[in-house]
Motif scaffolding. Structure first.
Motif, mmCIF file in Angstrom:
data_model
loop_
_atom_site.group_PDB
_atom_site.id
_atom_site.type_symbol
_atom_site.label_atom_id
_atom_site.label_comp_id
_atom_site.label_asym_id
_atom_site.label_seq_id
_atom_site.Cartn_x
_atom_site.Cartn_y
_atom_site.Cartn_z
ATOM 1 N N VAL A 52 37.239 -10.026 14.583
ATOM 2 C CA VAL A 52 37.311 -10.231 16.128
ATOM 3 C C VAL A 52 37.535 -9.126 16.714
ATOM 4 O O VAL A 52 38.118 -8.110 16.767
ATOM 5 C CB VAL A 52 38.784 -11.017 16.175
ATOM 6 C CG1 VAL A 52 39.077 -11.427 17.751
ATOM 7 C CG2 VAL A 52 39.011 -12.211 15.287
ATOM 8 N N GLU A 53 36.536 -9.210 17.900
ATOM 9 C CA GLU A 53 36.614 -8.171 18.799
ATOM 10 C C GLU A 53 36.885 -8.638 20.373
ATOM 11 O O GLU A 53 35.970 -9.445 20.697
ATOM 12 C CB GLU A 53 35.415 -7.427 18.976
ATOM 13 C CG GLU A 53 34.934 -6.224 19.940
ATOM 14 C CD GLU A 53 33.486 -5.812 20.063
ATOM 15 O OE1 GLU A 53 33.103 -5.177 21.075
ATOM 16 O OE2 GLU A 53 32.671 -5.959 19.195
ATOM 17 N N LYS A 54 37.993 -8.396 20.780
ATOM 18 C CA LYS A 54 38.448 -9.044 21.984
ATOM 19 C C LYS A 54 37.438 -8.605 23.283
ATOM 20 O O LYS A 54 37.237 -6.991 23.299
ATOM 21 C CB LYS A 54 39.948 -8.811 22.144
ATOM 22 C CG LYS A 54 40.769 -9.664 21.341
ATOM 23 C CD LYS A 54 40.785 -11.083 21.496
ATOM 24 C CE LYS A 54 41.944 -11.962 20.878
ATOM 25 N NZ LYS A 54 43.020 -11.689 21.347
ATOM 26 N N SER A 55 37.378 -8.990 24.197
ATOM 27 C CA SER A 55 36.752 -8.415 25.424
ATOM 28 C C SER A 55 37.648 -7.769 26.476
ATOM 29 O O SER A 55 39.028 -8.058 26.380
ATOM 30 C CB SER A 55 36.395 -9.809 26.312
ATOM 31 O OG SER A 55 35.743 -9.372 27.538
ATOM 32 N N ARG A 64 37.772 -9.720 31.453
ATOM 33 C CA ARG A 64 37.925 -11.032 31.408
ATOM 34 C C ARG A 64 37.355 -11.717 32.768
ATOM 35 O O ARG A 64 37.288 -11.088 33.938
ATOM 36 C CB ARG A 64 39.245 -11.759 31.283
ATOM 37 C CG ARG A 64 39.904 -11.226 29.910
ATOM 38 C CD ARG A 64 39.168 -11.572 28.725
ATOM 39 N NE ARG A 64 39.750 -11.275 27.690
ATOM 40 C CZ ARG A 64 40.613 -11.508 26.755
ATOM 41 N NH1 ARG A 64 41.151 -12.836 27.205
ATOM 42 N NH2 ARG A 64 41.124 -11.009 25.497
ATOM 43 N N HIS A 84 34.385 -15.274 24.975
ATOM 44 C CA HIS A 84 34.036 -14.996 23.603
ATOM 45 C C HIS A 84 32.958 -15.727 23.169
ATOM 46 O O HIS A 84 32.915 -16.931 23.560
ATOM 47 C CB HIS A 84 35.086 -14.721 22.823
ATOM 48 C CG HIS A 84 36.209 -13.653 23.135
ATOM 49 N ND1 HIS A 84 37.329 -13.975 24.331
ATOM 50 C CD2 HIS A 84 36.197 -12.604 22.850
ATOM 51 C CE1 HIS A 84 37.892 -12.835 24.337
ATOM 52 N NE2 HIS A 84 37.385 -11.752 23.551
ATOM 53 N N ILE A 106 41.230 -18.338 20.661
ATOM 54 C CA ILE A 106 41.194 -17.125 21.446
ATOM 55 C C ILE A 106 40.851 -17.286 23.057
ATOM 56 O O ILE A 106 41.442 -16.578 23.806
ATOM 57 C CB ILE A 106 40.018 -16.169 20.813
ATOM 58 C CG1 ILE A 106 40.636 -15.573 19.685
ATOM 59 C CG2 ILE A 106 39.871 -15.034 22.018
ATOM 60 C CD1 ILE A 106 39.657 -14.702 18.848
ATOM 61 N N ASP A 107 40.065 -18.318 23.261
ATOM 62 C CA ASP A 107 39.755 -18.793 24.693
ATOM 63 C C ASP A 107 40.427 -19.950 25.210
ATOM 64 O O ASP A 107 39.786 -20.724 25.997
ATOM 65 C CB ASP A 107 38.133 -18.841 24.925
ATOM 66 C CG ASP A 107 37.576 -17.639 25.057
ATOM 67 O OD1 ASP A 107 38.171 -16.437 25.294
ATOM 68 O OD2 ASP A 107 36.221 -17.359 24.857
ATOM 69 N N ASN A 111 43.233 -8.458 15.772
ATOM 70 C CA ASN A 111 42.953 -8.140 16.980
ATOM 71 C C ASN A 111 42.487 -6.709 17.017
ATOM 72 O O ASN A 111 42.356 -6.020 17.890
ATOM 73 C CB ASN A 111 44.448 -8.279 17.817
ATOM 74 C CG ASN A 111 44.675 -9.883 18.107
ATOM 75 O OD1 ASN A 111 43.803 -10.668 18.036
ATOM 76 N ND2 ASN A 111 45.827 -9.927 18.165
#
Length: 363
Positions: free
Chosen positions: A8-11, A14, A32, A123-124, A363
């Motif tokens: 998982v690579e979080k933005s 946003r 994502h 996640i979203d 995360n």
């Protein structure tokens, strides 16, 4: 399967979310997306949730030339309690693999595919709208990416999942539509790719759709591609007819897509002890039933609308008005029940929903 752990690579930036009361289908996308690659000799590998981004592909990638691709469509719903849930997502993953088999695409691990969707929605989840009738549309798809112009199955693929908040299909209430029976073009034929959810089937439908829209109809009713007499689908939906108290729908014959909503309708009718049968249905039979006063209702079923009542059929110069052009009692009951289950307003007696819960992702 080389690796089943999802990275998982979080933005870091946003996007602004659109107004839940003014959503346009398929125009806005979440922060994502899920991506996984296939390489022959390695298998599916590197499953990742990453910021929504553009793809970089060679102009010679086989998807652009031979259309080797499949896709799915399902939704996440926000319940009255604020929870988020999916509706029969395992069926979409199973159907994706059925489409893969027909298009000679390596199957994905169904548990991983379902978990990828669940984690992506988690996640979203702030993108799941809460206005009446809205939802988060989920689009899994697979494309062939090998840079090669030879006509053969690709050795490289990408499996991607993107998501888009969508508005209510019926903003002004559920209303019957007018349908033209198509007598020139065909969607697909038995032995073709009709039973797979692949882009070519939809591209093949556009010409007829364009013509009937200019003539004031909402969609076309597709007939079989050989005898041009047996009903198959309506637009991009499965179709049902209520004749003398019995609900009939065209049987799956290799050229008809096995809709998840179609199956849900059939299961609900059986649960209610409503007679329902899957068999060949000719347009002549529907015409005769209409003339005899036995054609009580007709409706399409699909992910987007759930149920789309048919108020009129136009066939060989004849206008067949069904149920006085009004939504039928059974059509409305099926629609209210399925949407009620999807949004958590009604009990789920057939165990169709899957709650999206907090997951332990990296995360």
């Amino acid at each position: 399967m080389a690796d089943q752990s999802i990275r998982v690579e979080k933005s870091q930036s946003r996007k602004a979310k659109p107004d839940s009361n003014n959503l346009v289908f398929g125009r806005n996308f979440t922060d994502h997306m899920f991506v996984m690659d296939y390489t022959e000799g390695i298998g599916w590998h590197d499953p990742s949730i990453v910021p929504y981004q553009k793809l970089s592909l060679e102009p010679s990638s086989m998807i652009f030339h031979y259309g080797q691709s499949v896709f799915e469509g399902l939704k996440a719903f926000r319940t009255q309690d604020g929870d988020v849930q999916l509706f029969r997502p395992e069926k979409n993953i199973q159907r994706l693999n059925n489409s893969n088999e027909r298009l000679v695409i390596p199957p994905i691990d169904e548990e991983l595919g379902l978990e990828a969707i669940r984690q992506l929605v988690e996640i979203d989840k702030d993108w799941v709208p809460d206005a009446e009738g809205t939802s988060l549309y989920i689009r899994p798809f697979i494309i062939s990416t090998e840079p090669y112009l030879g006509v053969s199955p690709s050795h490289h693929y990408k499996f991607i999942v993107i998501m888009s908040p969508v508005g209510s299909y019926y903003k002004e209430g559920i209303n019957p539509v007018k349908i033209a029976v198509e007598d020139k073009y065909v969607r697909t034929v038995e032995g073709g790719t009709g039973e797979a959810k692949t882009g070519g089937n939809y591209a093949a439908s556009l010409k007829a759709q364009e013509i009937v829209e200019k003539e004031g109809f909402s969609q076309v009713l597709w007939l079989d591609g050989v005898e041009r007499k047996y009903i198959e689908e309506v637009g991009s939906m499965n179709v049902f007819f209520k004749i003398s108290g019995e609900v009939v729908t065209p049987m799956l014959n290799g050229s008809i897509l096995a809709g998840i909503t179609r199956d849900s309708v059939i299961q609900l009718l059986k649960h209610w002890n409503v007679p329902v049968s899957e068999r060949r249905v000719s347009m002549q039979e529907i015409y005769d039933a209409h003339q005899n006063g036995n054609l009580e209702e007709a409706f399409g079923s699909g992910t987007a609308a759930v149920i789309s009542p048919i108020g009129e059929l136009y066939w060989e110069g004849k206008h067949l008005v069904i149920n006085e052009g009004k939504t039928g009692e059974l059509s409305k009951k099926v629609y209210d029940t399925i949407t009620g289950i999807q949004y958590g307003k009604l009990e789920d007696p057939l165990n169709w929903t899957l709650k999206v819960e907090k997951s332990s992702v990296n995360n």
